[in-house]
Design an enzyme around this catalytic site. Structure first.
Site, PDB file in Angstrom:
ATOM      1  CB  CYS A 102      -0.910   0.036   1.299  1.00 33.07           C
ATOM      2  SG  CYS A 102      -2.098   1.303   1.127  1.00 33.07           S
ATOM      3  CG  ASN A 202      -2.064  -7.207  -7.920  1.00 31.38           C
ATOM      4  OD1 ASN A 202      -2.118  -6.403  -7.173  1.00 31.38           O
ATOM      5  ND2 ASN A 202      -3.098  -7.473  -8.667  1.00 31.38           N
ATOM      6  N   GLY A 203      -1.564  -6.729 -11.266  1.00 33.27           N
ATOM      7  CA  GLY A 203      -1.468  -5.504 -12.129  1.00 33.27           C
ATOM      8  C   GLY A 203      -1.893  -5.658 -13.351  1.00 33.27           C
ATOM      9  N   GLY A 226      -7.840  -7.118  -9.020  1.00 35.82           N
ATOM     10  CA  GLY A 226      -8.192  -6.279  -7.980  1.00 35.82           C
ATOM     11  C   GLY A 226      -9.275  -5.112  -8.614  1.00 35.82           C
TER      12      GLY A 226
END
Length: 340
Positions: A102, A202-203, A226
């Site tokens: 984060c 991820n991404g 996500g």
């Protein structure tokens, strides 16, 4: 399929932890429609749990239908993180995940989240403390590094594996990027050689083709999705089907989208009232207050269920003003009537 410790993840599709998004209602919908192999809670502040914050503890609520489930925690104090990991395990978490990705200032200024990418020794200390505190598998989610000057993930991965993690997720951007620019999947491929535990990419996975391409080109064991899944759980179903070699599910009809949006609203009300169903929530003494709060919390998500539908833009402002399930039903039914 792959395993995190003894937990089988099938299909190798993971719903990412997202603040103010992956609450219990959203996770249940994702499981029912998309059936990802693993889902994560919103991230949980270890310090808030340490100080007995009930609102934060509520994020750890688990429903049997969503297993296997990981609770993601963040913090900068190793002892407090270990304490919170034990709480997560006691709440029923199958996996405890540590957030080191984060990038938002309010998290990083405390030395938590992606700020730990700048301090490998402190990061390793936290991981070791959490691993030693619980019996369930511990995993970590990182970004590539703090900024472009250093691809920090390979060194961190070696440290974390030595400390005993069972899975590592790489969001293929640097912390300073936020969500700007494109995710660099080559970073996942480069990290693959440094990691012997399952590696999750991820991404910028927005379609089933993206998910398959990421796995094919990087060698990652699974894919975490996500933002593409926010109020669009059907994308998870498409990816899941593709991973299993099954035919692509049909696009949801407007009526199906509206049904799920209303279900989401009802589940959110039940969640706010801390009961098992919307029908039970209606007899709660504080139902009016909790219903209003629940619907307002979905203002960012509810319009996305109908994004792209003719007439949706015109009723978005009406959804922002909704304060009850009946408001949501009335507004969405009016859109259905316009389209029909």
């Amino acid at each position: 399929m792959f395993s995190v410790g003894e937990i089988k993840i099938d299909p190798p599709l993971i719903l990412a932890p997202m603040e103010d998004v992956t609450s219990l209602p959203m996770r249940l919908i994702a499981k029912r429609i998309g059936n990802p192999g693993l889902v994560f809670t919103e991230f949980v502040s270890a310090m808030a749990i340490h100080h007995g914050a009930l609102k934060t503890l509520k994020k750890m609520q688990i429903h049997p239908e969503e297993r296997p489930l990981g609770i993601q925690i963040f913090g900068a104090d190793a002892e407090v993180m270990a304490e919170t990991a034990r709480t997560a395990e006691a709440m029923g978490a199958d996996i405890v995940d540590i957030n080191m990705g984060c990038w938002v200032p309010k998290v990083c200024k405390t030395g938590s989240g992606a700020a730990l990418l700048k301090d490998p020794v402190a990061a390793e200390k936290i991981v070791a403390a959490v691993v030693n505190a619980v019996k369930v598998p511990v995993t970590v989610k990182v970004r590539a590094g703090w900024d472009y000057s250093l691809f920090a993930a390979p060194e961190l991965a070696k440290r974390f594996e030595g400390a005993g993690i069972k899975m590592l997720t790489l969001h293929a951007r640097f912390a300073k990027q936020g969500f700007e620019g494109e995710a660099d999947w080559d970073l996942i491929k480069r990290l693959r050689d440094s990691v012997s535990v399952p590696l999750i990419g991820n991404g910028d996975v927005k379609t089933a083709d993206d998910a398959l391409k990421m796995m094919r080109e990087t060698g990652c064991d699974g894919v975490m999705v996500g933002r593409a899944a926010i109020s669009n759980p059907w994308i998870l179903g498409k990816i899941s089907a593709a991973m299993r070699g099954l035919p692509e599910p049909a696009e949801p009809t407007l009526a199906e989208r509206i049904d799920i949006a209303i279900l989401h609203a009802k589940l959110q009300v039940a969640y706010e009232c801390e009961v098992s169903s919307y029908e039970e929530a209606l007899s709660h003494p504080d139902v009016a207050f909790n219903e209003g709060r629940a619907i307002r919390s979905l203002r960012g998500q509810m319009p996305m269920y109908i994004k792209g539908i003719p007439g949706a833009a015109q009723i978005r402002s009406e959804l922002y003003q909704a304060n009850s399930v009946s408001d949501v039903e009335r507004i969405l039914d009016s859109l259905c009537g316009q389209v029909l």
